[in-house]
Design a protein around this motif. Structure first.
Motif, PDB file in Angstrom:
ATOM      1  N   ASN A 220       0.828  -1.202   0.000  1.00 58.81           N
ATOM      2  CA  ASN A 220       0.000   0.000   0.000  1.00 58.81           C
ATOM      3  C   ASN A 220       0.866   1.257   0.000  1.00 58.81           C
ATOM      4  OD1 ASN A 220      -2.449  -1.464   0.175  1.00 58.81           O
ATOM      5  ND2 ASN A 220      -2.181  -1.675   2.387  1.00 58.81           N
ATOM      6  N   MET A 221       0.264   2.361  -0.409  1.00 57.78           N
ATOM      7  CA  MET A 221       0.937   3.653  -0.333  1.00 57.78           C
ATOM      8  C   MET A 221       1.175   4.024   1.127  1.00 57.78           C
ATOM      9  SD  MET A 221      -0.677   6.335  -3.039  1.00 57.78           S
ATOM     10  CE  MET A 221      -2.256   6.298  -2.193  1.00 57.78           C
ATOM     11  N   SER A 222       2.220   4.829   1.328  1.00 55.98           N
ATOM     12  CA  SER A 222       2.417   5.426   2.647  1.00 55.98           C
ATOM     13  C   SER A 222       1.450   6.584   2.829  1.00 55.98           C
ATOM     14  CB  SER A 222       3.852   5.940   2.780  1.00 55.98           C
ATOM     15  OG  SER A 222       4.774   4.892   2.861  1.00 55.98           O
ATOM     16  N   LEU A 223       0.982   6.755   4.039  1.00 53.67           N
ATOM     17  CA  LEU A 223       0.173   7.920   4.400  1.00 53.67           C
ATOM     18  C   LEU A 223       0.902   8.628   5.525  1.00 53.67           C
ATOM     19  CD1 LEU A 223      -2.415   9.582   4.067  1.00 53.67           C
ATOM     20  CD2 LEU A 223      -3.482   8.107   5.778  1.00 53.67           C
ATOM     21  N   LEU A 224       1.440   9.809   5.234  1.00 53.51           N
ATOM     22  CA  LEU A 224       2.258  10.548   6.180  1.00 53.51           C
ATOM     23  C   LEU A 224       1.784  11.995   6.246  1.00 53.51           C
ATOM     24  CD1 LEU A 224       5.745   9.314   4.866  1.00 53.51           C
ATOM     25  CD2 LEU A 224       4.501   8.373   6.818  1.00 53.51           C
ATOM     26  N   GLU A 225       2.007  12.618   7.392  1.00 53.58           N
ATOM     27  CA  GLU A 225       1.720  14.048   7.552  1.00 53.58           C
ATOM     28  C   GLU A 225       3.048  14.776   7.695  1.00 53.58           C
ATOM     29  OE1 GLU A 225      -1.155  15.158   7.086  1.00 53.58           O
ATOM     30  OE2 GLU A 225      -2.417  13.371   7.341  1.00 53.58           O
ATOM     31  N   VAL A 295       3.245   9.525  11.289  1.00 55.28           N
ATOM     32  CA  VAL A 295       2.401   8.435  10.789  1.00 55.28           C
ATOM     33  C   VAL A 295       1.042   8.584  11.470  1.00 55.28           C
ATOM     34  CG1 VAL A 295       2.120   5.948  10.529  1.00 55.28           C
ATOM     35  CG2 VAL A 295       4.421   6.944  10.538  1.00 55.28           C
ATOM     36  N   PRO A 296      -0.004   9.017  10.761  1.00 60.56           N
ATOM     37  CA  PRO A 296      -1.299   9.275  11.408  1.00 60.56           C
ATOM     38  C   PRO A 296      -1.951   7.982  11.877  1.00 60.56           C
ATOM     39  CG  PRO A 296      -1.508   9.465   9.028  1.00 60.56           C
ATOM     40  CD  PRO A 296      -0.043   9.291   9.308  1.00 60.56           C
ATOM     41  N   LYS A 316       5.159   3.150  14.056  1.00 61.88           N
ATOM     42  CA  LYS A 316       3.766   2.725  14.155  1.00 61.88           C
ATOM     43  C   LYS A 316       2.839   3.931  14.124  1.00 61.88           C
ATOM     44  CE  LYS A 316       4.992  -1.434  16.749  1.00 61.88           C
ATOM     45  NZ  LYS A 316       4.791  -2.232  17.991  1.00 61.88           N
ATOM     46  N   GLN A 317       1.546   3.663  14.014  1.00 62.05           N
ATOM     47  CA  GLN A 317       0.567   4.742  13.974  1.00 62.05           C
ATOM     48  C   GLN A 317       0.696   5.602  15.238  1.00 62.05           C
ATOM     49  OE1 GLN A 317       0.095   1.647  13.121  1.00 62.05           O
ATOM     50  NE2 GLN A 317      -1.140   1.493  11.268  1.00 62.05           N
TER      51      GLN A 317
END
Length: 411
Positions: A220-225, A295-296, A316-317
């Motif tokens: 999966n794609m990374s989801l980062l803020e 990492v949200p 980790k989240q």
């Protein structure tokens, strides 16, 4: 700018590949030359440390001089971690990876590095080992200048639901992360149990090339803020994010279409890795900015933080990394000066803008065709009679169309 070498700085560390037989022979040769070449009024001017893997009778049984027992010593990673000020000069025999390994060994003060090229690329190593005597003589006789290379400081913060036990040094980071993710926590049912939590600092690393936060082994794609100075910049939906120094601009960042950056530039390069958008462009930020990558809680999977391609940490989240300019730069010696070394490496190692030169419209004597060959292919003056270039009127599209219509009407 050159500076005089201090004769009292007499402890030299040699870092090389202990598994490479050829490099081991070079290491012994260099150590022998440093120890037994009189200099600064001393018969044995330097104490030399080599890799502890070389501490075997098989390698040093032919070295019977008693000075070997006094002036040859062996280093381990723990010695470099605990006593970085023990060494006054580092000599690396290898490529860019050897220099990165050296940076990893010294996570505080780093002695200046004299890099000799024995690797595959050698972008950061401008010196050839074949001329090591001449180059080291130049160093000891005040003929070489240094390049100051900025490093990044990366601290990992873990999310923990125990606010009552946090220490004072955690308060600022906890307050920031709660403000940053508080809205998400209130909306996200999976994070409802973390309405009160702490951001607990973990280990800090000092990185020479880049910090990469990516999706690891997940498909999966990374989801980062992404934040800069507490301001939210963007939500990253990509394979990952590369945070690089100017030195690292010619490494992973370059492969991700980041900008080439001169090593004298104290800045931070932020380059997305395969973003799923057409508008996420690389950025160059001032080194004074504090960058955070979070990492949200709503991320489908964890992320991985890779430091100079060596250490890998799972995020980790709720975890995040805080990236600032390191107070411990790396100094490397330059062959001529920092600009000449850098442009030479860009042109020779990376073949920057190499392209076959466009041929001139009028060939000269130095062209591919000689003057005689060119002249023999030209038409004579008699053959040129009646041949004239197209006039502007003949080249006009409207005129051409109107003439064509007239011809058709006559037919």
């Amino acid at each position: 700018m050159t500076e005089e070498y201090d004769p009292s700085k007499d402890t030299i560390l040699i870092i090389s590949k202990a598994r490479d037989r050829k490099v081991v022979e070079f290491t012994i040769e260099l150590a022998e030359w440093l120890i037994f070449t009189p200099r600064f009024g001393k018969e044995h001017p330097f104490t030399v440390y080599v890799d502890a893997h070389l501490d075997t009778p098989k390698l040093f049984q032919r070295l019977t001089h008693p000075a070997w027992q006094t002036y040859l010593k062996f280093w381990t990673p723990k010695l470099c971690y605990r006593q970085p000020d023990l060494f006054h000069l580092i000599i690396t025999l290898g490529g860019d990876g050897t220099i990165l390994f050296t940076s990893t060994l010294f996570q505080s003060h780093v002695p200046p590095i004299m890099p000799f090229h024995l690797g595959s690329l050698g972008f950061l190593a401008p010196f050839l080992f074949t001329s090591y005597r001449k180059e080291l003589d130049n160093l000891f006789e005040k003929r070489l200048s240094k390049t100051r290379r900025m490093r990044l400081s990366c601290t990992v913060y873990r999310c923990k639901s125990s606010p009552d036990t946090r220490e004072n040094k955690e308060l600022v980071e906890t307050e920031w992360i709660q403000n940053a993710l508080g809205q998400e926590i209130s909306k996200n049912t999976t994070a409802s149990g973390l309405k009160s939590y702490s951001a607990v600092p973990g280990q800090t690393f000092h990185v020479l090339n880049e910090i990469v936060i990516d999706r690891g082994s997940s498909s999966n794609m990374s989801l980062l803020e992404l934040f800069a100075n507490d301001r939210h910049l963007t939500t990253v939906q990509a394979d990952g994010l590369c945070i690089a120094t100017a030195t690292g601009s010619t490494a992973y960042s370059l492969s991700a279409n980041g900008s080439l950056t001169h090593p004298d530039m104290h800045c931070t390069l932020v380059t997305p890795l395969c973003p799923h958008t057409l508008s996420f462009r690389p950025m160059i930020l001032p080194s004074t900015m504090i960058i955070r990558v979070v990492v949200p809680f709503c991320s489908r999977h964890t992320a991985h933080c890779r430091l100079d391609g060596r250490n890998t940490i799972e995020l980790k989240q709720g975890d995040h990394v805080k990236i600032t300019m390191s107070p411990y730069p790396v100094y490397t010696y330059a062959s001529t000066d920092v600009s000449n070394d850098w442009f030479s490496s860009v042109q020779t190692c990376l073949q920057w803008n190499v392209r076959k030169r466009q041929t001139s419209a009028i060939l000269s004597n130095d062209s591919l065709l000689s003057k005689d060959a060119y002249s023999s292919n030209r038409l004579t003056e008699n053959e040129q009679d009646g041949i004239a270039p197209w006039t502007e009127q003949e080249l006009e599209r409207d005129s051409f169309i109107s003439e064509t219509e007239n011809v058709r009407s006559r037919l």
